[in-house]
Write a protein that holds these residues in place. Sequence first.
Motif, PDB file in Angstrom:
ATOM      1  N   GLY A 306       0.830  -1.215   0.000  1.00  0.00           N
ATOM      2  CA  GLY A 306       0.000   0.000   0.000  1.00  0.00           C
ATOM      3  C   GLY A 306       0.858   1.254   0.000  1.00  0.00           C
ATOM      4  N   SER A 308       3.059   2.150   2.047  1.00  0.00           N
ATOM      5  CA  SER A 308       4.475   1.867   2.343  1.00  0.00           C
ATOM      6  C   SER A 308       5.226   1.450   1.080  1.00  0.00           C
ATOM      7  N   ILE A 351       9.412  -1.612   4.711  1.00  0.00           N
ATOM      8  CA  ILE A 351       8.720  -0.425   5.239  1.00  0.00           C
ATOM      9  C   ILE A 351       7.323  -0.833   5.670  1.00  0.00           C
ATOM     10  N   GLU A 353       4.073   0.807   8.358  1.00  0.00           N
ATOM     11  CA  GLU A 353       3.602   1.645   9.460  1.00  0.00           C
ATOM     12  C   GLU A 353       3.404   0.776  10.700  1.00  0.00           C
ATOM     13  N   GLY A 355       4.188  -2.494  11.108  1.00  0.00           N
ATOM     14  CA  GLY A 355       5.184  -3.532  11.386  1.00  0.00           C
ATOM     15  C   GLY A 355       4.546  -4.896  11.567  1.00  0.00           C
ATOM     16  N   THR A 357       2.168  -6.115   9.010  1.00  0.00           N
ATOM     17  CA  THR A 357       1.591  -6.566   7.745  1.00  0.00           C
ATOM     18  C   THR A 357       2.210  -7.914   7.373  1.00  0.00           C
ATOM     19  N   VAL A 403      -7.387   5.138   9.180  1.00  0.00           N
ATOM     20  CA  VAL A 403      -6.972   3.950   8.419  1.00  0.00           C
ATOM     21  C   VAL A 403      -6.041   4.340   7.267  1.00  0.00           C
ATOM     22  N   ALA A 404      -6.371   5.410   6.563  1.00  0.00           N
ATOM     23  CA  ALA A 404      -5.517   5.831   5.446  1.00  0.00           C
ATOM     24  C   ALA A 404      -4.269   6.520   6.009  1.00  0.00           C
ATOM     25  N   GLU A 493      -9.216   5.489  -1.582  1.00  0.00           N
ATOM     26  CA  GLU A 493      -9.472   5.014  -0.212  1.00  0.00           C
ATOM     27  C   GLU A 493     -10.505   5.871   0.501  1.00  0.00           C
ATOM     28  N   ALA A 607      -8.737  -1.963   6.272  1.00  0.00           N
ATOM     29  CA  ALA A 607      -8.258  -2.098   7.650  1.00  0.00           C
ATOM     30  C   ALA A 607      -6.860  -1.528   7.676  1.00  0.00           C
ATOM     31  N   VAL A 610      -2.976  -5.126   8.057  1.00  0.00           N
ATOM     32  CA  VAL A 610      -3.478  -6.295   7.333  1.00  0.00           C
ATOM     33  C   VAL A 610      -2.624  -7.504   7.713  1.00  0.00           C
TER      34      VAL A 610
HETATM   35  C1  G6P Z   1      -3.432  -1.368   4.707  1.00  0.00           C
HETATM   36  C2  G6P Z   1      -3.724   0.091   4.989  1.00  0.00           C
HETATM   37  C3  G6P Z   1      -2.809   0.980   4.144  1.00  0.00           C
HETATM   38  C4  G6P Z   1      -1.349   0.608   4.410  1.00  0.00           C
HETATM   39  C5  G6P Z   1      -1.105  -0.876   4.128  1.00  0.00           C
HETATM   40  C6  G6P Z   1       0.283  -1.310   4.594  1.00  0.00           C
HETATM   41  O1  G6P Z   1      -3.856  -1.691   3.431  1.00  0.00           O
HETATM   42  O2  G6P Z   1      -5.078   0.384   4.716  1.00  0.00           O
HETATM   43  O3  G6P Z   1      -3.006   2.338   4.515  1.00  0.00           O
HETATM   44  O4  G6P Z   1      -0.533   1.384   3.585  1.00  0.00           O
HETATM   45  O5  G6P Z   1      -2.037  -1.664   4.872  1.00  0.00           O
HETATM   46  O6  G6P Z   1       0.381  -1.198   5.995  1.00  0.00           O
HETATM   47  P1  G6P Z   1       1.732  -1.076   6.778  1.00  0.00           P
HETATM   48  O7  G6P Z   1       1.335  -1.051   8.221  1.00  0.00           O
HETATM   49  O8  G6P Z   1       2.542  -2.297   6.454  1.00  0.00           O
HETATM   50  O9  G6P Z   1       2.408   0.154   6.322  1.00  0.00           O
END
Ligand code: G6P
Length: 613
Positions: A306, A308, A351, A353, A355, A357, A403-404, A493, A607, A610
């Motif tokens: 996404g 990142s 990368i 947000e 950590g 995913t 979320v975004a 989004e 979400a 993820v």
């Molecule tokens: C989801 C969120 C996105 C985000 C992506 C990666 O899809 O809705 O906003 O960019 O996950 O998340 P992360 O925590 O790995 O940066």
Amino acid sequence: MSGIVGYIGGQNAVPILLDTLKRLEYRGYDSTGIAVIQNSALVSRKKVGNIEILKESLRNEPFGGNIGIGHTRWATHGKPTEENAHPHIAGKIAIVHNGIVENYLALKESLLKDGRSFVSETDTEVIAHLIDKYFDPSASSGTGSGLETAVQKAISEISGTYALCVISPSDPDKIVIARNENPIVIGLGRGEFFIASDATAILSYVKDVLFLDDGEVAVIKKEGVQVYDKSSRPAAKNIRRLGLNPIMMEKGGYRHFILKEIFEQPRAIWDTIRGRVSGGDIVFEDFRLEGSEAGRIKKIFITGCGTSWHAGLIGKFMIEGLSRIPVDVDISSELRYRNPIIDSETLLIAISESGETVDTIAALREAKKRGAKTVAICNTVESSLSRESDGKIDIHAGPEISVASTKTFTASLSALYILAVYLAKQRGAIGKSEEAERVKGIIALTGKIEDAMGLEEEIEGLSKIFYEKRGFLYLGRGINYPAALEGAMKMKELAYIYAEGYSGGEMKHGPIALIDENTPVIILAPQNSLYEKSLIDIEEVKARNGVVIVFATEGDTEVAKRARHVLYIPHVPELLTPILYSIPLQFLAYYVALRRGLNVDRPRNLAKSVTVE
Ligand code: G6P
């Protein structure tokens, strides 16, 4: 995906479960539910939709108890219905689960043969039945090991990912939790314990926490916590002190979290770089590469999902531009499956947000398996990703509730920028004076972001003109091409409007067919090395009657002659332009979504974290 919580202690669990679930809503909000032990019986309530609907129902028909679990769901297996909502109950046990059981169909078949019946379409109900099958309540009174033994047996049959919490009135004084690849944390109070998928959910209750690692099971009683490793042996755990402040989780007078987070960007960037740029040198506390080690890196891979991933695409320009190390950027779900050419001379930058995913963690593991050195750029201290990587660069943007992603995008870009300067310096590609000049540039950027924030009102005005359009096109070139991708994604989004991000030069090979007088085309045209080319893009769109909205450098007089809507952004060095140019695009998506009456902090179907494939 989804968020799970638990409470055991002297208080009524219900309000605590509701409060902590509310803080986990960013992990999904298709349905919610809680279960507590009340007078030696399981009582539960589940609702389709967000936590407010569950709260309302509990106001009308309340229940309570000192031990409970809860769940907010992002649907994977089965539609968002009450039957599919968690907690799932089988016999005398109730469970909440975050993750995916990959072999659930085979397990379900064999449980059906045993005569068990299922009420939901979920994979989680299979775990509930497995635990119930192995649960021997008579063992509970003697050894006190009834529920945890059943959980251990059940998870040994599961392949897939999970974080789970289990309670039972037949072994009533405990919560049993387990983890494999999905996060779970225990907050340590006095005579009470709080469990959550994410430490930010329990921040207002505790300061000290324990993170469970993969394969571990914990038994949580009012008297204390015992963690067991994969082989069921007691495991010694370190207590961590949380550095976050509950006030950071509030809206602070803004109408929405996302607006607050957009405005926090100068602070988020400053917190990311300060302490690392002392006296013109770049210093990373948890990531070091000596000159010789830096010299050995032949290739860099950047991975993420996404927003990142978009940050990674921009990072490629920064790192290649300054250090001349070749960089590949891969979406994590692709990297993990594509047999990438990664070896011990590769540096992988992951990368994320959150950590957490799951694809990004898997990509990191794949790279480690192939011998790469790894570094995580994360906003969540102590996340799974940063704990598993060799080095980490925390971005210190503070909790991002919307979320975004907004502030974590630009803070990640700032971290990538100083990392690019650092690598270039360590390899001798730039000297001390260029390092110092680059550092000065990013320090000055925070002030220029404040200036770019001044565009808010003008952009709100533009949103009135464009909010009913059916599609947007975003064009950028070079380092601003990924910024166009990110701008388009924000529009999708937040406003649910189809938006396409494209390279300005590539536009004529397809998207140009979309352009007519109803298509707003956003063009990023800073005065940099590709400026003249962006002017051509403007002309080409205008020639097809497209409505052009240009973001240009302050003082540019050329663009004004060509476009009706021009918004001016302060001048910054080329490699920093995407940070600045992303900010008005965030405002644009926000105001268009607002005019369309949408939930800007919680867009549908998304979400924040993820944790499923
Ligand atoms: C989801 C969120 C996105 C985000 C992506 C990666 O899809 O809705 O906003 O960019 O996950 O998340 P992360 O925590 O790995 O940066």
